[in-house]
Enzyme design. Structure first.
Site, PDB file in Angstrom:
ATOM      1  N   ASP A  68       0.824  -1.227   0.000  1.00  0.00           N
ATOM      2  CA  ASP A  68       0.000   0.000   0.000  1.00  0.00           C
ATOM      3  C   ASP A  68       0.857   1.276   0.000  1.00  0.00           C
ATOM      4  OD1 ASP A  68       0.649  -0.937   2.619  1.00  0.00           O
ATOM      5  OD2 ASP A  68      -0.893   0.330   3.534  1.00  0.00           O
ATOM      6  N   HIS A  69       2.195   1.113   0.046  1.00  0.00           N
ATOM      7  CA  HIS A  69       3.063   2.301   0.067  1.00  0.00           C
ATOM      8  C   HIS A  69       3.966   2.438  -1.157  1.00  0.00           C
ATOM      9  CE1 HIS A  69       2.005   3.416   4.220  1.00  0.00           C
ATOM     10  NE2 HIS A  69       1.665   2.149   4.228  1.00  0.00           N
ATOM     11  N   HIS A 144       7.700  -1.011  12.911  1.00  0.00           N
ATOM     12  CA  HIS A 144       6.696  -1.704  12.094  1.00  0.00           C
ATOM     13  C   HIS A 144       7.159  -3.145  11.880  1.00  0.00           C
ATOM     14  CE1 HIS A 144       3.122  -1.490   9.750  1.00  0.00           C
ATOM     15  NE2 HIS A 144       3.671  -1.498   8.561  1.00  0.00           N
ATOM     16  N   ASP A 214       3.664   4.154   8.711  1.00  0.00           N
ATOM     17  CA  ASP A 214       3.105   3.007   9.441  1.00  0.00           C
ATOM     18  C   ASP A 214       3.996   2.760  10.651  1.00  0.00           C
ATOM     19  OD1 ASP A 214       1.511   2.797   7.189  1.00  0.00           O
ATOM     20  OD2 ASP A 214       1.788   0.644   6.961  1.00  0.00           O
TER      21      ASP A 214
HETATM   22 ZN    ZN Z   1       0.369   0.772   5.222  1.00  0.00          ZN
HETATM   23 ZN    ZN Z   2       2.953  -1.217   6.540  1.00  0.00          ZN
END
Ligand code: ZN
Ligand code: ZN
Length: 308
Positions: A68-69, A144, A214
């Site tokens: 998602d990044h 993370h 994140d």
């Molecule tokens: Zn993310």
């Molecule tokens: Zn992440």
């Protein structure tokens, strides 16, 4: 007059893009310099939709290798190639990203029209990645599941502007002017002293912006962005899901607000919302109980970096 320093949000959702929200990406404008922080799947569409000057981006910073990044990166790099980009492009990202990019272009037999310069980021403390005459970009570690860094963009102190009427009263040497504009007092060979504050206007306060993509809740990380003017911080969950936040190395809105408060941030922009929340107002309300100057980040909106 200070240069524009602002962030345009292109995406602010986590996991699966839903409710019209897109994966993380944001454009930083500092004067004539354009930077991209993270590059989620829809980034090039969002750049076009919001006329966010995608072709002017000189440098891309990727926080970590969760899809998602960064899943929009290959597409964006390919479009730069198809539009015959000539300007070199710098990418800063975690170990492995270089291999992903190189593998794709090797198997698609593409020789890019521009030079790509990749630099690996590290989670060992704060590291200056980019030195611009007017600002720096540094990475710092986040907590993370995989190596992840946040980024902070800090304006540099410029030169002070001279008070012209004072100069007309008593002309100064070039050396004296240079010293005074740096904010240093000056003494000439006759022993006469000149004070910077008498000859120059005060500097506008320098601005800073921090991006925490994140991360789990970890108050010690605030040392990297203490006193930041605008903090974008992930707030994936509401408090009712705090256990899930801990398990997945994410934060709740309240935790993001606690981080903003501990860091002494001026303003908090919330993002990286879970797709389980179609309506984010309750999430915002939770953050505001701890840190009143919190807002939801909104796609397509440009936020100036505030000053005191
Ligand atoms: Zn993310
Ligand atoms: Zn992440």
């Amino acid at each position: 007059m200070s240069p524009e320093f602002e962030v345009t949000i292109l995406g602010n959702t986590s996991s699966i893009p839903m409710h019209g929200r897109n994966h993380t990406a944001q454009v930083i404008r500092f004067g004539q310099e354009f930077l991209l922080l993270d590059c989620g799947e829809s980034t090039q569409h969002q750049l076009q939709k919001y006329k966010a000057k995608g072709s002017k981006i000189s440098t891309i910073f990727i926080s970590h290798l969760h899809g998602d990044h960064y899943l929009g990166l290959i597409g964006l790099l390919s479009s730069y190639h198809l539009s015959k980009r000539k300007d070199p492009l710098r990418i800063f990202g975690p170990r492995g990203l270089d291999e992903i990019i190189t593998t794709h272009f090797r198997w698609s037999q593409t020789r890019l029209s521009y030079a790509l310069e990749f630099t690996e980021t590290t989670t060992e403390g704060k590291v200056i990645l980019l030195e611009h005459p007017q600002f720096t970009v540094s990475s710092f570690p986040l907590e993370h599941r995989i190596p992840t860094t946040g980024f902070i963009i800090q304006e540099k102190e410029g030169l002070r502007s001279l008070i012209k009427s004072k100069l007309l009263e008593s002309p100064l040497s070039l050396e004296a002017i240079q010293q005074l504009r740096l904010g240093k007092d000056y003494q000439d060979t006759n022993g006469t002293s000149y004070s910077a504050k008498d000859y120059c206007y005060p500097l506008a306060p320098v601005r800073s912006y921090a991006f925490c993509s994140d991360t789990a809740f970890n108050p010690s990380l605030t040392a990297y962005f203490e006193g930041v003017d605008l903090l974008y911080h992930e707030s994936t969950f509401m408090e009712s899901e705090s256990l899930r936040a801990t398990e997945t190395f994410h934060c709740t809105a309240i935790q993001a607000a606690q981080i903003a408060k501990l860091a002494g941030a001026r303003k908090l922009l919330l993002g990286h919302f879970s797709s389980r929340y179609p309506d984010l107002n309750e999430l915002l309300a939770e953050a505001q109980t701890i840190f009143p100057n919190s807002s939801l980040s909104e796609e397509g909106i440009t936020y100036p970096i505030p000053t005191s």
